[in-house]
Structures are given as structure tokens and as C-alpha cells.
Scaffold this motif. Structure first.
Motif, PDB file in Angstrom:
ATOM      1  N   ALA A  96       0.936  -1.205   0.124  1.00 17.61           N
ATOM      2  CA  ALA A  96       0.139  -0.159  -0.110  1.00 17.61           C
ATOM      3  C   ALA A  96       0.939   1.166   0.145  1.00 17.61           C
ATOM      4  O   ALA A  96       0.923   2.117   0.962  1.00 17.61           O
ATOM      5  CB  ALA A  96      -1.013  -0.063   1.196  1.00 17.61           C
ATOM      6  N   THR A 271       9.821  -0.965  15.757  1.00 16.72           N
ATOM      7  CA  THR A 271       8.582  -1.340  14.808  1.00 16.72           C
ATOM      8  C   THR A 271       8.503  -2.649  14.932  1.00 16.72           C
ATOM      9  O   THR A 271       9.424  -3.440  15.131  1.00 16.72           O
ATOM     10  CB  THR A 271       8.797  -0.993  13.387  1.00 16.72           C
ATOM     11  N   VAL A 272       7.157  -3.120  15.393  1.00 14.80           N
ATOM     12  CA  VAL A 272       6.566  -4.484  15.094  1.00 14.80           C
ATOM     13  C   VAL A 272       5.976  -4.457  13.812  1.00 14.80           C
ATOM     14  O   VAL A 272       4.960  -3.851  13.535  1.00 14.80           O
ATOM     15  CB  VAL A 272       5.355  -4.795  16.449  1.00 14.80           C
ATOM     16  N   ALA A 273       6.775  -4.795  12.855  1.00 17.43           N
ATOM     17  CA  ALA A 273       6.367  -4.763  11.258  1.00 17.43           C
ATOM     18  C   ALA A 273       5.290  -5.875  10.851  1.00 17.43           C
ATOM     19  O   ALA A 273       4.469  -5.778   9.983  1.00 17.43           O
ATOM     20  CB  ALA A 273       7.395  -4.772  10.476  1.00 17.43           C
ATOM     21  N   GLY A 387       5.607  14.211   5.571  1.00 18.07           N
ATOM     22  CA  GLY A 387       6.586  12.923   5.953  1.00 18.07           C
ATOM     23  C   GLY A 387       5.765  11.778   5.555  1.00 18.07           C
ATOM     24  O   GLY A 387       6.191  10.551   6.194  1.00 18.07           O
ATOM     25  N   ILE A 388       4.658  11.777   5.136  1.00 20.42           N
ATOM     26  CA  ILE A 388       3.659  10.501   4.945  1.00 20.42           C
ATOM     27  C   ILE A 388       4.404   9.498   3.946  1.00 20.42           C
ATOM     28  O   ILE A 388       4.269  10.017   2.688  1.00 20.42           O
ATOM     29  CB  ILE A 388       2.392  10.852   4.728  1.00 20.42           C
ATOM     30  N   THR A 389       4.736   8.482   4.175  1.00 22.17           N
ATOM     31  CA  THR A 389       5.352   7.602   3.171  1.00 22.17           C
ATOM     32  C   THR A 389       4.921   6.150   3.492  1.00 22.17           C
ATOM     33  O   THR A 389       4.409   6.031   4.453  1.00 22.17           O
ATOM     34  CB  THR A 389       6.650   7.670   2.873  1.00 22.17           C
ATOM     35  N   HIS A 390       5.273   5.134   2.550  1.00 16.90           N
ATOM     36  CA  HIS A 390       4.601   3.886   2.722  1.00 16.90           C
ATOM     37  C   HIS A 390       3.058   3.707   3.066  1.00 16.90           C
ATOM     38  O   HIS A 390       2.571   2.978   3.747  1.00 16.90           O
ATOM     39  CB  HIS A 390       5.303   2.861   3.724  1.00 16.90           C
ATOM     40  N   ASN A 391       2.532   4.609   2.240  1.00 19.27           N
ATOM     41  CA  ASN A 391       1.122   4.949   2.336  1.00 19.27           C
ATOM     42  C   ASN A 391       0.390   5.457   1.264  1.00 19.27           C
ATOM     43  O   ASN A 391       1.375   6.155   0.388  1.00 19.27           O
ATOM     44  CB  ASN A 391       1.003   5.940   3.482  1.00 19.27           C
TER      45      ASN A 391
ATOM     46  N   GLU B 230      -2.935   3.307  10.923  1.00 19.67           N
ATOM     47  CA  GLU B 230      -2.430   3.846   9.772  1.00 19.67           C
ATOM     48  C   GLU B 230      -1.094   3.600   9.186  1.00 19.67           C
ATOM     49  O   GLU B 230      -0.242   3.397   9.973  1.00 19.67           O
ATOM     50  CB  GLU B 230      -2.373   5.485  10.003  1.00 19.67           C
ATOM     51  N   ASN B 231      -1.223   3.302   7.949  1.00 20.29           N
ATOM     52  CA  ASN B 231       0.278   2.960   7.233  1.00 20.29           C
ATOM     53  C   ASN B 231       0.895   4.107   7.440  1.00 20.29           C
ATOM     54  O   ASN B 231       0.860   5.236   7.299  1.00 20.29           O
ATOM     55  CB  ASN B 231      -0.093   2.676   5.910  1.00 20.29           C
ATOM     56  N   ALA B 232       2.527   3.562   7.637  1.00 20.44           N
ATOM     57  CA  ALA B 232       3.564   4.826   7.444  1.00 20.44           C
ATOM     58  C   ALA B 232       4.916   3.692   7.548  1.00 20.44           C
ATOM     59  O   ALA B 232       4.690   2.629   7.890  1.00 20.44           O
ATOM     60  CB  ALA B 232       3.528   5.553   8.910  1.00 20.44           C
ATOM     61  N   ARG B 242       2.827   7.520  15.504  1.00 26.34           N
ATOM     62  CA  ARG B 242       2.578   6.100  15.033  1.00 26.34           C
ATOM     63  C   ARG B 242       1.313   5.617  15.293  1.00 26.34           C
ATOM     64  O   ARG B 242       0.856   5.837  16.514  1.00 26.34           O
ATOM     65  CB  ARG B 242       3.680   4.957  15.615  1.00 26.34           C
ATOM     66  N   ASN B 244       0.408   1.865  14.588  1.00 24.66           N
ATOM     67  CA  ASN B 244       0.615   0.874  14.157  1.00 24.66           C
ATOM     68  C   ASN B 244      -0.586  -0.118  14.811  1.00 24.66           C
ATOM     69  O   ASN B 244      -0.601  -0.541  15.862  1.00 24.66           O
ATOM     70  CB  ASN B 244       1.981   0.421  14.614  1.00 24.66           C
ATOM     71  N   LEU B 285       3.974   0.238   8.721  1.00 28.31           N
ATOM     72  CA  LEU B 285       3.138   0.143   9.910  1.00 28.31           C
ATOM     73  C   LEU B 285       1.890  -0.341   9.333  1.00 28.31           C
ATOM     74  O   LEU B 285       1.493   0.169   8.242  1.00 28.31           O
ATOM     75  CB  LEU B 285       2.981   1.249  10.561  1.00 28.31           C
TER      76      LEU B 285
END
Lengths: 418, 418
Positions: A96, A271-273, A387-391, B230-232, B242, B244, B285
Motif C-alpha cells: 500500500a 517497529t513491530v512490522a 512526511g507521509i510515506t509507505h502509504n 495508519e500505514n506509515a 505512529r 501501528n 506500519l
């Protein structure tokens, strides 16, 4: 002014043409909310790669593909015997993801080469433009897999054998998509590596800069924690007889998250990915789980302390959940310095173009990290809205990307020589 | 002894024949460790169903299948106008299940009918043997789906529309496997329902009994908790920005597990059966997660308190993870009493056969729970080695199953009349 100063060339890219390539890319693997879902070596990634190769070949660049599927488009220099200047990034995305992460680096590099064609500029050194396979790590772990293989960080066979959730390997997917090239992976001389990437953080925008010069990297460490429990019925099994791997995994996740907060004062984070469990079904306690963690901080010592605290928390999670918990794999990246000569080149180029430059560390991993082991390397950041990314909402404007592209263009030309 | 006492028939099943059917069943969908993986309406479940129907038809029983795929094999009585005595359980299993859970009830029922055939016994009431579809809930939630639909607990369309992880619905899988029968679901008079099932707990074995009489049920409640984040990017996103969903889900899992411990003194328990997240990938996330919880205790008040404490913990998990957390679905089962007349019948039958009987509540859910709303119902337990179940290592012996089977046989014959 000194009479000895070199002539200021101040070349400019064609912004409108660059933006059209961004829009063409955004139409291949478009996500439900307008971003991109172009997982490495999936059908959409393969389609984008073919479009990209078509664009390069239309300009007359020689395209080669190596055994990892990395694509190299070479604009020849007046002295083909010299090691090339390279520009690279990636065209794959998160599940995403956004339209810009990685993509501005590859298509910005293409725009740099097209501009040189427009202006009839011949450089002394060849320039090669690179698309790295599976930078994101969203389909095949670890991220930055193929630049790492290129840099000799992982053996080729190991990298080709990485598999996705469905059990498809990188090697098989390269064959299926036609990107199992013949060129060897790495092992040749490169003059230098330039990467332009969106910041993936808020600082450029918040502090009023359009170009960032990455002087170093947050020190990141990742680990896969395995939790071994035991299947049992969710009904009659008494609490003291339970060894539910999901509960052990949840305890690890909460503990790792707390370590991130403990060091958030210095902008560290954990991060818990990913959390997986088997069978992970109603009615049954799970006997296996995995937790994918990563954590990073501005310096190696803090990251090492975070790792020590996460590892120290595991025995407590194991005792409380009655599971066996172990670190199965770990990796690290980011403990590096970029090349002093290239940093000075970019500083000088930005000054000449009158583009204010913010010097900052990178928090995300990039192919440039591995390439810094191969040749002099530099990483340039451009803005990323909020700063929003991986979104899928990842956003920026052409106006915000142009100054960085022009810094890249002029620095690359100067490095390649005329 | 009173001269008016009825003649003690003390019939016995053919244990060796029963055990062969268990072994034949254990060869269909055998798991990697020798248990069973026979998920509802998968190919192996369909194969087992066809074998079972073949066995029933070879005895001359009339087989009908209803719209939920429930199978009814009818041994006619001397008065076909009377509502039938029924015996039922399920042939589907968990993803890593055992050879006995559910199966001893269906194949034990078949052995009861075959014994009546051997002995040439004609009962006044018809006897119907039932295999319920998707008792486990391992493929389609909730468990006990089709006995619930039979009892009118869920509307038929809702039950047919339940889907598995791959999006296949119950209705489509019934069509695919040829088990979308024409008989209506429920709505007809039954005299009584008998179910024999392994205990799925350690008490019979530990306390030295071979037969258990289930007088009531633990009160169980389940819920699906949704976590919206939210994705990040896992790298640059500061801890305070975050949201997550995996972290929120892990907090819910840990909190729900703690509520189980808080009431474990009275043998209550809570289960985190499933934790799912999306995209659940390295580097990003997750923006969505679900946690499937269930919890149960011997009494309704304790279960209600557990539910209240789990619900009360959710706002704290939401605040700490910065996610939105809500209960999306919940269900309850087990707040019931079995039929006093049938309990007395089983007590009397066991006494006559000189089989010591342990009276105990059931902790797991069973189709008998829903059937208790339809007609007089009774549930008989047989031993289960070490209480291990929903595990491929689930085990028992023929010697431990025979007393329960003979109690079932004699009680059913007495209820059906001669």
C-alpha cells in the motif's frame, strides 16, 4: 570572483517530461486509494520494468539485466574504458505504497540522461541508470536485497532463494517475468553512485528546504523472533497448561514497542512490522508464531542498547507465555558514512544553483547504503508531504522535486566530466 | 429386585468394526504428524462425507442432505410417523486436529445402528444419524455453524454467506463439493438428540472414569476486535506519530490473556485464537488488524465479568497504540441445561451396565448446545489422553471408548423403544 573558477553550467531538466513519466508509472499497479501496489517481481512490477526499458532503449541506451534482475541502462561516455558514474533507485513499491518512493530516483535519473541528450552533452565517463530489484522487502525479505547482493553483502544463491508468503522464490519469479538476466551481479568497477529519493520524513518541508544532503544514516537493526508453543483446544485447556504462541508473540510485540518509547527522546523508534502465527484459527491455540521487529536510532551505541533491552525482555515473555522464544535471524544497516568528495560536490553544486541544502541523516534504508561499500556514494533527499510515506497518500509536487533533480543533473555531469 | 423392572438388554457394539472405521477416517486428510487436517468442505472433508454416505447406504439407511450440507442417515422405525431419535456429531477437523474429535460421535453412532442391524432389533421410533457441517469453525466462523442454522440461531442465508480466508463462501463450497442438498434446514420435529464426544479435557482420565455425563456447559463468549491504525514507514515515523495496528492488537491480546489468568482460580480461561493484520509486511506500519478472542467460565456471571474487564481494557490499548479499537462481532454459547429426562436415562443405563459415570460440565462448544434448543438433548463424554485435543497428538484407545459407546447404544434403544 576568481578567474580560475570553472564555468557555471547550471543545466535544467525538463520538469513536465519528468512528471509525465511519474504519472505513467502511477498508472501501473494503481492501488485502491490512488497510490501504488507494485510488489517486486509481480506482474505490475514486470510491466513497469518493461516500460522503463522501452524508454531507455528509445534513447539509445544499452540495457543489461543481471542475475538479480537489476536493470542497467548505459549512456556511453567519450571514454568507454572508464568506470561509469551510476544513478539508481527502485521501481517496486510497498503493498500500500506511494507513487514517489524510489520512483523519483529512477525516473529522475532517466530525466537527467534525456536532458543530456537534448543538450547534446557528451560526458567523458559513461553514465549508467539502475533499477534495483526488491528494494522494499515487502514481498521478499530483507529489503534492499539486490543492491546488497551487488555489493557482496549476501551470496547470490541465498538472495535468489528468498521466498514470498506463497513460497515463490526470487529466482523463480525472475524466470517467470523474464528478468533473470545473464550479467553477473556486481564485481565490476563503478566510479560513483548517486541516489535521489524522497525524504520519507517531515524535516525538509517543516524546515523550509527543497533539497537534503544525506550525511549518514540512522543505525537500524532488524530481527525475526520465533515463538514455539503448542496446539491445544481454546476451550478446556486450563490457563496454566497453555503455550499459545500468539500470546508469546503479542508480549514480544508490546515489549519491543516499549523499548522504542524509552529512546524516543533521541528520535529512536522500534517497529513491530509483522506478526504471523500458525494455525491462527478460532478454536485452537497456535503452536508457532514469528514477530518481525526493527529498531533504529541516530547512533550505533543507542541502537545496540535498544537491541540489548529487546533481547533482555524475551525470557520474561517466554516465561509468562510458557513458550520458547528465540531470535532466528537478525540484520543491521545504516552504520556508514557517505563519501566526503561527493558530499562536497553536492554542496558546491547546490550553492552554485542557489538551492539551500539541509544536511541530515537518513532514517529509512536505501540501496545507497549497500552501494557505499562498492564505490563513492551520495544520497540526495527531496520533500515528501507531511512526511507521509509507505502509504497510498504519499505526495509531493513537481515544484518540490525540481531543485533536487537539477542538483543531481549538474553534480552528475561534473563527476562524469566533459 | 422388583418383578416390574424391564429386562436388562445390555447390548454391546462391535468394537473392532468401530475401530476400523476410525482408522479408515484417519487415512482421509492425514496431517503431517499423523492427526487430521480435514477442514470443512475441503476436498478431504468431501471425500470423508462420500465414504460415510457409502457406509450408511450399504446398511440400507435413507440418506438426505440439507441446504447446509448436514447429512442425515435414517434407520426406519416400526412407526415411521414418530419423530426420530437422533445421534450426531461432526467429521470435519481443525487445521492441525486429531482423529477422534467429533469423529467418534458420528462413527460411534454408525456402529450403534450397525449393531442394531446385526441383532435384528427393530425400534419403534426411527433413528437418524447426523454429520453436521463445519462444527470446528476452523475454516468458516463461527463454530457449530450448521447445527446453529438447523436450530434457527442464524438465518440460512447468513450461514451460507460465511467465507473462509480465501473468500470462498459456505454456499459456494457446498455447490463445489456437491453437498448443497435440497432438504430444508431444521423445522421438523425430532424426538431427541444424543451426542457422544471425546472430553477434550483431562478429567475422565485423571479421575479414573471412562464415561462422562455432561450436565451443563461452561458459558463461553467470543468477540472479534478490530484495530484501525495508519500505514506509515517503519523507519522515519517518530513514535508519537505512529498508529501501528499490530501494536494495538498485541496490547489487546496481552490484556485479554491477563483477564483469563485473573479468573483461572475457578477454571475460567481466555484465548487469543487469531491475530491478523494488514499489510503485515516489513517496512510498513499496519493500518488494520483483527483479534479473535474467546473466554469462558463455569457460570454466566463470571463470564460476564470477564467480558466487562476485557471491554474495559480496550480504551487503554487504544490510547497507548493511538489506534481506534472496537468490538465488531460477538457471540455467546453454553448458557444451557441438558434435558433432565435424558440425563436420568443415561444415568440409569450406565448403572445397569455397571459403568461408573462422572458428571461434569462441558468446556468446549458442541453441536449439542444448539440442539438443546430443538429437542431433548444429552451429551456423553469419553476419555481423551492427557486432555490433549485440537492437536495432531490427540489420542485414545478403543478400550476407553467402548463403555461410552455401549451406554449410547443402550440408551438410544431404550429411548427409541422396541
Amino acid at each position: 570572483m576568481s578567474l580560475a573558477a570553472p564555468p557555471a553550467t547550471n543545466l535544467s531538466v525538463d520538469g513536465a517530461r519528468f512528471w509525465r513519466t511519474i504519472e505513467d508509472s502511477a498508472a501501473i499497479g494503481t492501488g485502491p486509494e490512488g497510490g501504488l501496489r507494485r510488489l517486486a517481481l509481480g506482474d505490475d512490477d514486470a510491466k513497469m520494468r518493461r516500460v522503463f526499458i522501452g524508454w531507455c532503449e528509445a534513447q539509445g541506451y544499452a540495457v543489461t539485466v543481471d542475475r538479480m534482475g537489476n536493470i542497467f541502462a548505459r549512456r556511453e561516455g567519450s571514454d568507454p574504458s572508464l568506470p561509469p558514474v551510476t544513478i539508481g533507485s527502485h521501481l517496486d513499491t510497498q503493498a500500500a505504497g506511494g507513487r514517489f518512493d524510489g520512483i523519483v530516483g529512477v525516473l529522475g535519473g532517466l530525466e537527467v540522461l534525456r536532458t543530456l541528450d537534448d543538450l547534446g552533452i557528451e560526458t567523458r565517463r559513461p553514465i549508467e541508470l539502475i533499477d534495483w530489484t526488491n528494494e522494499e522487502g515487502a514481498r521478499f525479505t530483507p529489503p534492499m536485497l539486490s543492491s546488497a547482493a551487488f555489493a557482496g553483502v549476501y551470496p547470490l544463491d541465498w538472495a535468489l532463494g528468498r521466498s514470498d508468503d506463497a513460497g515463490h522464490t526470487v529466482g523463480a519469479e525472475l524466470e517467470r517475468t523474464g528478468f533473470a538476466g545473464e550479467a553477473p551481479v556486481g564485481g565490476r568497477a563503478l566510479d560513483s553512485y548517486f541516489e535521489l529519493h524522497i525524504e520519507q520524513g517531515p524535516r525538509l518541508e517543516a524546515e523550509g528546504f527543497q533539497v537534503g544532503l544525506v550525511t549518514g544514516a540512522y543505525v537500524a537493526r532488524g530481527m525475526i523472533v520465533t515463538i514455539d508453543g503448542e496446539n491445544a483446544h481454546s476451550g478446556p485447556t486450563a490457563m496454566h497448561r497453555r503455550r499459545n504462541a500468539i500470546v508469546g508473540a503479542a508480549m514480544v510485540a508490546v515489549a519491543a514497542n516499549e523499548v522504542g518509547w524509552r529512546y524516543s527522546w533521541c528520535d529512536a523508534k522500534s517497529t513491530v512490522a509483522r506478526l504471523e502465527a500458525w494455525p491462527n484459527k478460532p478454536g485452537i491455540l497456535s503452536d508457532e508464531a514469528k514477530v518481525f521487529l526493527d529498531f533504529r536510532s541516530p547512533d550505533a551505541e543507542t541502537t545496540a542498547r535498544m537491541e540489548a533491552e529487546i533481547r533482555a525482555a524475551l525470557p520474561d515473555c517466554a516465561r509468562r507465555s510458557q513458550c520458547e522464544i528465540a531470535v532466528a535471524e537478525d540484520w543491521t544497516f545504516g552504520d556508514l558514512k557517505f563519501d566526503a568528495g561527493l558530499l562536497d560536490l553536492v554542496r558546491g553544486t547546490a550553492a552554485r544553483l542557489q538551492v539551500p541544502l539541509l544536511e541530515l541523516p537518513s532514517q529509512a534504508g536505501h540501496d545507497a547504503y549497500h552501494m557505499s561499500k562498492v564505490c563513492p556514494t551520495v544520497l540526495i533527499f527531496t520533500p515528501c508531504k507531511d512526511g507521509i510515506t509507505h502509504n497510498e497518500k504519499e505526495d509531493t509536487t513537481l515544484a518540490d522535486q525540481l531543485p533536487g533533480l537539477n542538483v543531481l543533473l549538474n553534480a552528475v555531469v561534473e563527476r562524469a566530466g566533459r
